[in-house]
Design a protein around this motif. Structure first.
Motif, PDB file in Angstrom:
ATOM      1  N   MET A   1     -13.285  -3.312  -5.194  1.00  0.00           N
ATOM      2  CA  MET A   1     -13.908  -3.711  -4.439  1.00  0.00           C
ATOM      3  C   MET A   1     -12.784  -2.951  -3.085  1.00  0.00           C
ATOM      4  SD  MET A   1     -15.477  -7.030  -3.155  1.00  0.00           S
ATOM      5  CE  MET A   1     -14.651  -8.072  -1.045  1.00  0.00           C
ATOM      6  N   SER A   2     -13.039  -2.386  -2.207  1.00  0.00           N
ATOM      7  CA  SER A   2     -12.044  -2.085  -1.063  1.00  0.00           C
ATOM      8  C   SER A   2     -12.161  -2.547  -0.136  1.00  0.00           C
ATOM      9  CB  SER A   2     -12.091  -0.703  -0.823  1.00  0.00           C
ATOM     10  OG  SER A   2     -12.467   0.004   0.232  1.00  0.00           O
ATOM     11  N   LEU A   3     -10.801  -2.824   1.013  1.00  0.00           N
ATOM     12  CA  LEU A   3     -11.168  -4.005   2.321  1.00  0.00           C
ATOM     13  C   LEU A   3     -11.623  -2.759   3.561  1.00  0.00           C
ATOM     14  CD1 LEU A   3      -7.857  -5.403   2.113  1.00  0.00           C
ATOM     15  CD2 LEU A   3     -10.014  -6.334   1.809  1.00  0.00           C
ATOM     16  N   ASP A   4     -12.260  -3.672   4.860  1.00  0.00           N
ATOM     17  CA  ASP A   4     -12.661  -2.868   5.763  1.00  0.00           C
ATOM     18  C   ASP A   4     -11.981  -2.702   6.156  1.00  0.00           C
ATOM     19  OD1 ASP A   4     -13.767  -1.300   7.647  1.00  0.00           O
ATOM     20  OD2 ASP A   4     -14.959  -2.219   7.775  1.00  0.00           O
ATOM     21  N   TRP A   5     -10.959  -2.456   6.978  1.00  0.00           N
ATOM     22  CA  TRP A   5      -9.409  -2.454   7.348  1.00  0.00           C
ATOM     23  C   TRP A   5      -9.846  -2.734   9.276  1.00  0.00           C
ATOM     24  CZ3 TRP A   5      -5.892  -4.541   4.408  1.00  0.00           C
ATOM     25  CH2 TRP A   5      -5.919  -3.079   3.177  1.00  0.00           C
ATOM     26  N   ALA A   6     -10.404  -2.190   9.445  1.00  0.00           N
ATOM     27  CA  ALA A   6     -11.338  -2.056  10.777  1.00  0.00           C
ATOM     28  C   ALA A   6     -11.763  -3.237  11.520  1.00  0.00           C
ATOM     29  CB  ALA A   6     -11.508  -1.094  11.355  1.00  0.00           C
ATOM     30  N   THR A   7     -12.325  -3.921  10.024  1.00  0.00           N
ATOM     31  CA  THR A   7     -13.219  -5.607  10.448  1.00  0.00           C
ATOM     32  C   THR A   7     -11.931  -6.504  10.092  1.00  0.00           C
ATOM     33  OG1 THR A   7     -13.667  -5.171   8.132  1.00  0.00           O
ATOM     34  CG2 THR A   7     -15.237  -4.792   9.441  1.00  0.00           C
ATOM     35  N   LEU A   8     -10.763  -6.357   9.990  1.00  0.00           N
ATOM     36  CA  LEU A   8      -9.491  -7.691  10.009  1.00  0.00           C
ATOM     37  C   LEU A   8      -9.293  -7.614  11.581  1.00  0.00           C
ATOM     38  CD1 LEU A   8      -8.186  -6.821   6.661  1.00  0.00           C
ATOM     39  CD2 LEU A   8      -9.890  -8.087   6.635  1.00  0.00           C
ATOM     40  N   SER A   9      -9.286  -9.559  11.634  1.00  0.00           N
ATOM     41  CA  SER A   9      -8.363  -9.541  12.598  1.00  0.00           C
ATOM     42  C   SER A   9      -6.469  -8.951  12.559  1.00  0.00           C
ATOM     43  CB  SER A   9      -8.374 -11.355  12.589  1.00  0.00           C
ATOM     44  OG  SER A   9      -7.318 -11.541  11.672  1.00  0.00           O
ATOM     45  N   GLY A  20       3.096  -6.537   1.501  1.00  0.00           N
ATOM     46  CA  GLY A  20       2.610  -5.326   0.408  1.00  0.00           C
ATOM     47  C   GLY A  20       2.172  -4.161   0.617  1.00  0.00           C
ATOM     48  N   ARG A  21       0.572  -4.546   1.362  1.00  0.00           N
ATOM     49  CA  ARG A  21      -0.251  -3.381   1.490  1.00  0.00           C
ATOM     50  C   ARG A  21      -0.002  -2.819   2.520  1.00  0.00           C
ATOM     51  NH1 ARG A  21      -5.504  -5.061  -0.674  1.00  0.00           N
ATOM     52  NH2 ARG A  21      -6.245  -3.709  -0.505  1.00  0.00           N
ATOM     53  N   GLU A  22       0.816  -1.125   2.374  1.00  0.00           N
ATOM     54  CA  GLU A  22       1.130  -0.772   3.212  1.00  0.00           C
ATOM     55  C   GLU A  22      -0.211  -0.034   4.539  1.00  0.00           C
ATOM     56  OE1 GLU A  22       3.759   0.640   4.621  1.00  0.00           O
ATOM     57  OE2 GLU A  22       4.310  -1.070   2.910  1.00  0.00           O
ATOM     58  N   ALA A  23      -1.507   0.041   3.992  1.00  0.00           N
ATOM     59  CA  ALA A  23      -2.164   0.457   4.575  1.00  0.00           C
ATOM     60  C   ALA A  23      -2.906  -0.923   5.989  1.00  0.00           C
ATOM     61  CB  ALA A  23      -4.106   0.583   3.686  1.00  0.00           C
ATOM     62  N   ALA A  24      -2.754  -1.728   5.806  1.00  0.00           N
ATOM     63  CA  ALA A  24      -2.789  -3.373   6.638  1.00  0.00           C
ATOM     64  C   ALA A  24      -1.841  -2.541   8.050  1.00  0.00           C
ATOM     65  CB  ALA A  24      -2.602  -4.225   6.166  1.00  0.00           C
ATOM     66  N   PHE A  25      -0.622  -2.245   7.788  1.00  0.00           N
ATOM     67  CA  PHE A  25       0.114  -2.041   8.484  1.00  0.00           C
ATOM     68  C   PHE A  25       0.459  -1.105   9.182  1.00  0.00           C
ATOM     69  CE2 PHE A  25       4.127  -0.282  11.382  1.00  0.00           C
ATOM     70  CZ  PHE A  25       3.877  -1.266  11.155  1.00  0.00           C
ATOM     71  N   ALA A  26      -0.924   0.227   8.371  1.00  0.00           N
ATOM     72  CA  ALA A  26      -1.203   1.788   8.432  1.00  0.00           C
ATOM     73  C   ALA A  26      -2.312   1.328  10.021  1.00  0.00           C
ATOM     74  CB  ALA A  26      -1.719   2.805   7.426  1.00  0.00           C
ATOM     75  N   GLU A  27      -3.308   0.666   9.532  1.00  0.00           N
ATOM     76  CA  GLU A  27      -4.364   0.048  10.295  1.00  0.00           C
ATOM     77  C   GLU A  27      -3.024  -0.569  11.727  1.00  0.00           C
ATOM     78  OE1 GLU A  27      -7.758  -0.853  12.356  1.00  0.00           O
ATOM     79  OE2 GLU A  27      -7.402   0.832  10.353  1.00  0.00           O
ATOM     80  N   ILE A  28      -3.132  -1.625  11.732  1.00  0.00           N
ATOM     81  CA  ILE A  28      -2.485  -1.446  12.766  1.00  0.00           C
ATOM     82  C   ILE A  28      -1.544  -0.962  13.257  1.00  0.00           C
ATOM     83  CG2 ILE A  28       0.043  -3.728  13.644  1.00  0.00           C
ATOM     84  CD1 ILE A  28      -0.351  -5.184  11.111  1.00  0.00           C
ATOM     85  N   MET A  29      -1.192  -0.121  13.271  1.00  0.00           N
ATOM     86  CA  MET A  29      -0.173   1.222  14.032  1.00  0.00           C
ATOM     87  C   MET A  29      -1.148   2.724  14.429  1.00  0.00           C
ATOM     88  SD  MET A  29       2.634   2.574  11.306  1.00  0.00           S
ATOM     89  CE  MET A  29       2.892   4.366  12.426  1.00  0.00           C
ATOM     90  N   ARG A  30      -2.098   2.312  14.041  1.00  0.00           N
ATOM     91  CA  ARG A  30      -3.262   3.234  14.566  1.00  0.00           C
ATOM     92  C   ARG A  30      -4.343   2.488  15.646  1.00  0.00           C
ATOM     93  NH1 ARG A  30      -8.466   3.037  15.538  1.00  0.00           N
ATOM     94  NH2 ARG A  30      -9.283   0.900  14.532  1.00  0.00           N
ATOM     95  N   ARG A  31      -4.779   0.739  15.694  1.00  0.00           N
ATOM     96  CA  ARG A  31      -4.943   0.189  16.518  1.00  0.00           C
ATOM     97  C   ARG A  31      -3.817   0.283  17.913  1.00  0.00           C
ATOM     98  NH1 ARG A  31      -7.467  -5.446  14.197  1.00  0.00           N
ATOM     99  NH2 ARG A  31      -9.215  -4.254  12.234  1.00  0.00           N
ATOM    100  N   HIS A  32      -2.834   0.700  17.845  1.00  0.00           N
ATOM    101  CA  HIS A  32      -1.742  -0.472  18.703  1.00  0.00           C
ATOM    102  C   HIS A  32      -1.248   0.820  19.316  1.00  0.00           C
ATOM    103  CE1 HIS A  32      -3.314  -3.879  18.947  1.00  0.00           C
ATOM    104  NE2 HIS A  32      -2.625  -4.419  17.781  1.00  0.00           N
ATOM    105  N   ARG A  33      -1.071   2.474  18.729  1.00  0.00           N
ATOM    106  CA  ARG A  33       0.288   3.165  18.919  1.00  0.00           C
ATOM    107  C   ARG A  33       0.368   3.906  20.087  1.00  0.00           C
ATOM    108  NH1 ARG A  33      -2.369   6.278  14.523  1.00  0.00           N
ATOM    109  NH2 ARG A  33      -3.704   7.462  15.304  1.00  0.00           N
ATOM    110  N   GLN A  34      -1.234   4.285  20.689  1.00  0.00           N
ATOM    111  CA  GLN A  34      -1.694   5.349  21.995  1.00  0.00           C
ATOM    112  C   GLN A  34      -1.176   4.060  22.936  1.00  0.00           C
ATOM    113  OE1 GLN A  34      -2.567   7.845  22.799  1.00  0.00           O
ATOM    114  NE2 GLN A  34      -1.845   8.499  20.550  1.00  0.00           N
ATOM    115  N   PRO A  35      -1.421   2.624  23.184  1.00  0.00           N
ATOM    116  CA  PRO A  35      -1.491   2.060  24.095  1.00  0.00           C
ATOM    117  C   PRO A  35       0.584   1.611  24.449  1.00  0.00           C
ATOM    118  CG  PRO A  35      -2.375   0.647  22.947  1.00  0.00           C
ATOM    119  CD  PRO A  35      -2.740   2.218  22.183  1.00  0.00           C
TER     120      PRO A  35
END
Length: 189
Positions: A1-9, A20-35
């Motif tokens: 089962m894979s996580l839907d990163w976009a729905t996580l807080s 150690g889940r690098e995809a979680a940090f990648a989601e943080i970067m995706r959400r905040h890199r532009q601002p």
């Protein structure tokens, strides 16, 4: 089962990133890199330097993730890190300029070239944008940080005050003073 990163807080992403889940940090970067990039770009006035500082910000955030307080906004936390990186950059730039100036006075050494390169062949709108960006970057740090967070990034007065560890009234005063200085520097436009 894979996580839907976009729905996580943000707190859940931070916890997964610490685990150690690098995809979680990648989601943080995706959400905040532009601002965060826009804030840094407005602070330093140079796109290349802003990209470097953005990388440094996210690297520092990744290293400091175990100290992230889940009750705090991730954007506010990242903004604080970014502002500190911009302050460090400004101090280093001041020292480099002083040393370059001292070198040119003390000897016949070649002048140290300014790292900023502005294109001469850009459109009028782009030139005006660069002029305003440079004027913002040249503001004193206290005024610049308040102005960028409040007006460019659209953070509330309370959020800006929390990031800068000052009162809301101080934010209001600094933004007012920053706008006045910009009007003075830009010729009242």
């Amino acid at each position: 089962m894979s996580l839907d990163w976009a729905t996580l807080s943000e707190g859940e992403l931070a916890t997964l990133s610490i685990a150690g889940r690098e995809a979680a940090f990648a989601e943080i970067m995706r959400r905040h890199r532009q601002p965060i990039f826009r804030m840094i770009r407005a602070s330093v006035g140079d796109t290349g330097e802003a990209l470097d500082l953005l990388q440094e910000t996210f690297f520092a955030a990744h290293q400091a993730m175990p100290r992230y307080d889940g009750d705090r906004s991730m954007r506010a936390w990242l903004s604080t890190i970014a502002i500190n990186k911009c302050r460090d950059w400004g101090r280093k730039r001041t020292v480099r300029r002083f040393l370059a100036f001292a070198t040119s006075i003390g000897s016949e050494a070649e002048a140290v070239a300014d790292d900023q390169v502005w294109a001469d062949d850009v459109t009028g709108d782009r030139q005006e944008l660069d002029r305003v960006t440079k004027a913002i970057a040249d503001l004193p740090a206290a005024l610049k940080e308040s102005l960028v967070l409040r007006t460019i990034e659209g953070l509330s007065q309370a959020e800006t005050a929390a990031i800068l560890s000052i009162s809301e009234k101080a934010v209001e005063t600094r933004v007012y003073r920053a706008r006045a200085k910009l009007l003075e520097r830009l010729g009242g436009r």
